[in-house]
Design an enzyme around this catalytic site. Structure first.
Site, PDB file in Angstrom:
ATOM      1  N   GLY A  31       0.411  14.376 -41.137  1.00 55.95           N
ATOM      2  CA  GLY A  31      -0.666  14.355 -42.130  1.00 55.95           C
ATOM      3  C   GLY A  31      -2.034  14.479 -41.494  1.00 55.95           C
ATOM      4  O   GLY A  31      -2.171  14.910 -40.355  1.00 55.95           O
ATOM      5  N   HIS A  34      -5.516  19.567 -40.741  1.00 52.79           N
ATOM      6  CA  HIS A  34      -6.689  20.392 -40.463  1.00 52.79           C
ATOM      7  C   HIS A  34      -6.242  21.841 -40.352  1.00 52.79           C
ATOM      8  O   HIS A  34      -5.049  22.148 -40.521  1.00 52.79           O
ATOM      9  CB  HIS A  34      -7.393  19.908 -39.194  1.00 52.79           C
ATOM     10  N   HIS A  37      -2.967  22.774 -38.596  1.00 51.75           N
ATOM     11  CA  HIS A  37      -1.718  22.622 -39.363  1.00 51.75           C
ATOM     12  C   HIS A  37      -1.580  23.758 -40.376  1.00 51.75           C
ATOM     13  O   HIS A  37      -0.499  24.305 -40.571  1.00 51.75           O
ATOM     14  CB  HIS A  37      -1.726  21.303 -40.153  1.00 51.75           C
ATOM     15  N   GLY A 149       2.540  23.385 -32.888  1.00 54.48           N
ATOM     16  CA  GLY A 149       1.320  23.872 -32.263  1.00 54.48           C
ATOM     17  C   GLY A 149       1.430  23.815 -30.737  1.00 54.48           C
ATOM     18  O   GLY A 149       1.989  22.870 -30.182  1.00 54.48           O
ATOM     19  N   LYS A 151      -0.915  23.202 -28.887  1.00 56.11           N
ATOM     20  CA  LYS A 151      -1.841  22.201 -28.369  1.00 56.11           C
ATOM     21  C   LYS A 151      -1.067  21.029 -27.747  1.00 56.11           C
ATOM     22  O   LYS A 151      -1.446  20.527 -26.694  1.00 56.11           O
ATOM     23  CB  LYS A 151      -2.756  21.689 -29.476  1.00 56.11           C
ATOM     24  N   ASP A 152       0.007  20.628 -28.410  1.00 56.83           N
ATOM     25  CA  ASP A 152       0.853  19.574 -27.836  1.00 56.83           C
ATOM     26  C   ASP A 152       1.927  20.263 -26.997  1.00 56.83           C
ATOM     27  O   ASP A 152       3.103  20.306 -27.369  1.00 56.83           O
ATOM     28  CB  ASP A 152       1.466  18.728 -28.952  1.00 56.83           C
ATOM     29  N   LEU A 186      -8.656  21.805 -32.385  1.00 59.47           N
ATOM     30  CA  LEU A 186      -8.609  20.942 -33.573  1.00 59.47           C
ATOM     31  C   LEU A 186      -7.545  19.864 -33.379  1.00 59.47           C
ATOM     32  O   LEU A 186      -6.465  20.125 -32.847  1.00 59.47           O
ATOM     33  CB  LEU A 186      -8.286  21.774 -34.815  1.00 59.47           C
TER      34      LEU A 186
END
Ligand code: PAF
Length: 294
Positions: A31, A34, A37, A149, A151-152, A186
């Site tokens: 949740g 942004h 997602h 993502g 990012k992780d 983000l």
């Protein structure tokens, strides 16, 4: 958009879609959605006929002193964003629905070599919590494709390995990092930053790009590059640096010289907030015999 709070309601809908031969995409989230997602959702929609998004703040992946209780829960705003994107189903299980026997339940444990370094070093057990909930969500949603993502980055490798080694029947797709105009990746946790901290935050990506450029220019002294980058982060105003590492992108072990690809991963702190970022570097020989980045 349908909302299912129970496995029974979720399964009834997904079974219908499967019987109709539709391809189901899945985006698991905690949740506080942004644009990062939402771009995963849009990618899922481009690959699949129906898309399920889950929102579940997973207690199993938070350590005792982490922000589980305070993790932002923004259901109204999240469901409005997903509704606007015409997501087909939002799965919103309670903690009891996910863990009817409590957290002392069967776990999925990906080998230590991938889970106890980097994020796993400062967050013991974190990746067991992630792989357990993701495996369980896959079994519940039965997606054909699931999106995560980049990012992780470590999380992505852990999930990929779990899917391969447990032969889970799902295709996992990684999506590029979505950044603000100033380059800050983000993240739901960016909300915790004060305006002064927010002004410093984009320098994390700037400094990662400096390391990437140095590697592309032929610098193979990774330890020195990591050290300089950490110093540069502190000079830029970060309060602490958990790590800057140049790694093999498949194993996350320290990079060897003359690899074709590297991943540079970093975590730096502004106050209590840990900012994560990474960048992939692919080095290809150019016609002149030098190196260039692709
Ligand atoms: O990346 C996240 O938001 C979470 O770790 C995930 C994959 C939804 C599992 O709880």
């Amino acid at each position: 958009m349908k909302i299912a709070e129970t496995l029974k309601a979720l399964s009834a809908q997904v079974t219908q879609w499967k019987q109709a031969g539709l391809k189901v995409g899945f985006v698991p989230t905690m949740g506080n959605l942004h644009q990062g997602h939402l771009s995963l959702v849009q990618q899922a929609q481009s690959l699949c006929d129906r898309v399920v998004v889950s929102v579940f703040v997973n207690p199993m992946q938070f350590g005792p002193n982490e922000d589980f209780e305070h993790y932002p829960r923004t259901f109204q705003a999240d469901s409005a964003k997903l509704n606007d994107l015409k997501v087909d189903l939002l799965y919103l299980p309670s903690v009891d629905e996910m863990y009817p026997n409590g957290l002392e339940q069967t776990r999925v444990v990906v080998p230590d070599a991938l889970t106890t370094l980097l994020e796993g070093a400062s967050r013991p057990g974190h990746f067991d919590g992630v792989s357990t909930v993701v495996c369980k969500l896959f079994n519940m949603v039965q997606p054909d494709v699931a999106l995560f993502g980049q990012k992780d980055y470590q999380q992505w490798l852990v999930i990929l390995r779990m899917v391969q080694e447990l032969a889970l029947p799902v295709e996992v797709v990684a999506s590029p990092i979505v950044r603000d105009k100033d380059g800050l990746a983000l993240s739901s946790r960016n909300k915790y930053l004060s305006s002064a901290q927010r002004a410093i935050a984009p320098k994390l990506n700037v400094i990662l790009q400096e390391v990437a450029m140095a590697i592309v220019s032929g610098n193979q002294n990774f330890k020195a590059l990591e050290k300089t980058a950490s110093q540069r982060l502190l000079q830029a105003g970060f309060d602490d640096v958990d790590y800057v590492r140049v790694c093999d992108p498949n194993t996350l072990q320290p990079a060897m010289s003359k690899q074709e690809q590297y991943v540079i991963l970093a975590v730096a702190r502004l106050g209590e907030t840990r900012l994560l970022d990474n960048t992939l570097v692919r080095v290809v020989p150019s016609f002149e015999g030098g190196l260039e980045r692709s």
